[in-house]
Design a protein around this motif. Structure first.
Motif, PDB file in Angstrom:
ATOM      1  N   PRO A 134       8.160  18.570  -6.257  1.00  0.00           N
ATOM      2  CA  PRO A 134       9.211  17.544  -6.881  1.00  0.00           C
ATOM      3  C   PRO A 134       9.594  16.327  -6.602  1.00  0.00           C
ATOM      4  CG  PRO A 134       9.611  20.015  -6.784  1.00  0.00           C
ATOM      5  CD  PRO A 134       8.261  19.781  -5.920  1.00  0.00           C
ATOM      6  N   ASP A 151       5.752  13.115  -8.836  1.00  0.00           N
ATOM      7  CA  ASP A 151       6.205  13.728 -10.187  1.00  0.00           C
ATOM      8  C   ASP A 151       7.465  13.276 -10.912  1.00  0.00           C
ATOM      9  OD1 ASP A 151       8.268  16.374 -10.601  1.00  0.00           O
ATOM     10  OD2 ASP A 151       6.238  17.111 -10.725  1.00  0.00           O
ATOM     11  N   SER A 152       7.790  12.006 -10.836  1.00  0.00           N
ATOM     12  CA  SER A 152       8.846  11.540 -11.466  1.00  0.00           C
ATOM     13  C   SER A 152       8.643   9.978 -11.125  1.00  0.00           C
ATOM     14  CB  SER A 152      10.092  11.986 -11.128  1.00  0.00           C
ATOM     15  OG  SER A 152      10.514  11.442  -9.690  1.00  0.00           O
ATOM     16  N   ARG A 165       3.259  16.066 -17.020  1.00  0.00           N
ATOM     17  CA  ARG A 165       3.968  17.446 -17.858  1.00  0.00           C
ATOM     18  C   ARG A 165       2.938  17.337 -19.074  1.00  0.00           C
ATOM     19  NH1 ARG A 165       8.814  15.868 -19.685  1.00  0.00           N
ATOM     20  NH2 ARG A 165       9.337  15.524 -17.481  1.00  0.00           N
ATOM     21  N   PHE A 176       4.945  26.851 -18.790  1.00  0.00           N
ATOM     22  CA  PHE A 176       5.901  25.910 -18.871  1.00  0.00           C
ATOM     23  C   PHE A 176       5.180  24.577 -19.561  1.00  0.00           C
ATOM     24  CE2 PHE A 176       7.396  29.055 -15.849  1.00  0.00           C
ATOM     25  CZ  PHE A 176       8.647  28.901 -16.260  1.00  0.00           C
ATOM     26  N   ASP A 204       8.996  22.665 -21.766  1.00  0.00           N
ATOM     27  CA  ASP A 204      10.292  23.000 -21.091  1.00  0.00           C
ATOM     28  C   ASP A 204      10.126  22.900 -19.601  1.00  0.00           C
ATOM     29  OD1 ASP A 204       8.426  25.001 -20.875  1.00  0.00           O
ATOM     30  OD2 ASP A 204       9.940  26.507 -21.115  1.00  0.00           O
ATOM     31  N   SER A 205       8.983  22.305 -18.810  1.00  0.00           N
ATOM     32  CA  SER A 205       8.772  22.046 -17.517  1.00  0.00           C
ATOM     33  C   SER A 205       9.487  21.169 -17.036  1.00  0.00           C
ATOM     34  CB  SER A 205       7.332  21.993 -17.064  1.00  0.00           C
ATOM     35  OG  SER A 205       7.194  21.729 -15.917  1.00  0.00           O
ATOM     36  N   ARG A 206      10.357  21.326 -15.949  1.00  0.00           N
ATOM     37  CA  ARG A 206      11.077  20.354 -15.257  1.00  0.00           C
ATOM     38  C   ARG A 206      10.393  19.550 -14.286  1.00  0.00           C
ATOM     39  NH1 ARG A 206      12.915  21.218  -9.760  1.00  0.00           N
ATOM     40  NH2 ARG A 206      12.279  23.008  -8.979  1.00  0.00           N
ATOM     41  N   PHE A 207       8.722  19.877 -14.057  1.00  0.00           N
ATOM     42  CA  PHE A 207       7.833  19.116 -13.427  1.00  0.00           C
ATOM     43  C   PHE A 207       6.938  18.327 -14.180  1.00  0.00           C
ATOM     44  CE2 PHE A 207       8.241  23.465 -10.858  1.00  0.00           C
ATOM     45  CZ  PHE A 207       9.199  22.715  -9.954  1.00  0.00           C
ATOM     46  N   ASP A 265       6.122  12.328 -17.906  1.00  0.00           N
ATOM     47  CA  ASP A 265       5.546  12.169 -19.257  1.00  0.00           C
ATOM     48  C   ASP A 265       4.971  10.775 -19.393  1.00  0.00           C
ATOM     49  OD1 ASP A 265       5.586  11.448 -21.948  1.00  0.00           O
ATOM     50  OD2 ASP A 265       7.763  11.340 -22.404  1.00  0.00           O
ATOM     51  N   THR A 283       0.964  24.145 -15.539  1.00  0.00           N
ATOM     52  CA  THR A 283       1.943  24.629 -16.760  1.00  0.00           C
ATOM     53  C   THR A 283       1.979  26.291 -16.612  1.00  0.00           C
ATOM     54  OG1 THR A 283      -0.139  24.711 -17.875  1.00  0.00           O
ATOM     55  CG2 THR A 283       1.604  22.766 -18.121  1.00  0.00           C
TER      56      THR A 283
END
Length: 397
Positions: free
Chosen positions: A100, A120-121, A142, A155, A158-161, A164, A188
């Motif tokens: 994460p 991851d972000s 995701r 997931f 609704d996955s937090r990982f 987009d 997922t």
């Protein structure tokens, strides 16, 4: 037609005799069973050109077991610097990583070691880009699964990982720091054959926009994927057709990775524990067997089968099984919604009897905590008709 074996093997019958003699609590790993699962999944993945089986190190931190998987030709994926150190010592030739979030010091060590990290972000990409502009990264994506492919075990939306891929800021940040995307990574929850194909189509479309992507990692979550191994192989063949068509169109070679954890090891491990107390409680309308280990400490989401090692009496009864901690929710087989699972055992079972819990090989020790200082299980490897005790951190004796 080729005879298709089930994914998991039955352990040697000596397991039950040997298990009844070990000091509890203990976990016994079935060496031959582990090897059989690896062989079968590797055989299935041979249906996909340039596919490889890796293990998610989060499933086991036992060095001896990691060393076995490395010796059988698996690579691995790690979720932290600590897991990377374990993997490196175990001898894995291929190591990937996704998490994460990484600290700057983690990013620096992975960079020194030549490990491309799957970020991851957007904020993590920015952090990495500032430190290491002009380098390679992977992206954890995701995937918004369609409703018909979603379940309580997946997931998607609704996955937090994951990133987009349609976020308009992504190409701006990549260009700002000159970052090259070489791997796409996804996970997922539990995967089905149908969701694999959906994910493949989604990720192949993304790979079209990133000319340097050479690998797609589909993650793990293969319990549902392997409900029907014949169907699994059929869908892997379909995956291969999709990849070959994509490669022909785009004149690029793609590599494929799968990295299960639980599917490799869970079914090859057995928790052995002893009954310390047997009491009927009116509120639960059940007898509660309290054992010398703890679901809360070891297996909070575990859904095992339980076998009595000391009696095969015909008359049975349903019991609740509780762990030996001062935590009210310490029950084996309790799901995330609080629903209690009962276990059918000989009615005459009593204090001192030993129980065997199936499906205890993966995550049990990596989840472990020492609440109330309940001792962690000793670990053993069943090799043929012999139990070999695993010395933590030093292999086996």
């Amino acid at each position: 037609m080729k005879n298709i074996e089930a994914l998991y093997s039955q352990p040697h019958e000596s397991l039950f005799k040997l298990a009844s003699k070990v000091k509890t609590p203990a976990i016994i790993y079935d060496y031959q069973g582990m090897k059989d699962v690896v062989r079968r999944i590797q055989d299935d993945l041979s249906l996909v050109e340039n596919a490889k089986l890796n293990i998610a190190v989060k499933a086991t931190h036992t060095p001896h077991l990691l060393g076995l998987y490395a010796s059988w030709g698996l690579g691995c994926d790690v979720a932290s610097i600590g897991e990377y150190h374990l993997a490196k010592r175990a001898g894995f030739k291929e190591i990937t990583t996704t998490s994460p979030a990484y600290k700057k010091v983690d990013m620096e060590e992975f960079h020194r070691e030549g490990i491309t990290i799957d970020l991851d972000s957007l904020s993590q990409i920015e952090l990495y880009g500032v430190k290491f502009p002009g380098t390679e990264i992977g992206l954890r994506i995701r995937i918004p699964l369609p409703e018909e492919l979603e379940s309580e075990s997946t997931f998607g939306r609704d996955s937090r990982f994951g990133i987009d891929i349609l976020n308009h800021k992504l190409p701006i940040i990549l260009e700002r720091y000159g970052l090259t995307v070489t791997r796409l990574h996804v996970h997922t929850g539990q995967m089905t054959p149908e969701s694999l194909i959906y994910k493949a189509q989604y990720l192949l479309a993304i790979a079209e926009e990133f000319p340097d992507v050479h690998t797609i990692d589909y993650g793990g979550g293969l319990f549902h994927f392997y409900i029907d191994r014949i169907k699994t192989r059929r869908y892997l063949t379909l995956l291969n057709e999709l990849i070959l068509k994509w490669q022909s169109t785009h004149k690029r070679v793609l590599h494929t990775r799968f990295e299960p954890g639980g599917a490799l090891l869970a079914g090859c491990g057995y928790l052995i524990t002893s009954i310390l107390s047997k009491e009927y409680q009116e509120f639960f309308r059940s007898e509660i067997l309290t054992v010398d280990s703890s679901a809360w400490n070891l297996a909070p989401w575990h859904k095992p089968q339980v076998i009595s090692l000391d009696t095969d009496a015909i008359e049975t009864e349903k019991f609740l099984i509780a762990g030996n901690t001062l935590y009210e929710g310490d029950f084996f087989g309790k799901d995330t919604n609080g629903k209690m699972m009962t276990f059918e055992l000989p009615k005459s079972i009593d204090v001192g009897a030993n129980l065997l819990f199936t499906a205890s090989g993966a995550y049990t020790m990596t989840n472990s905590r020492l609440f109330n200082r309940i001792p962690l299980p000793a670990e053993y490897l069943l090799k043929g008709e012999e139990l070999v005790k695993i010395v933590r951190g030093h292999g086996s004796e």
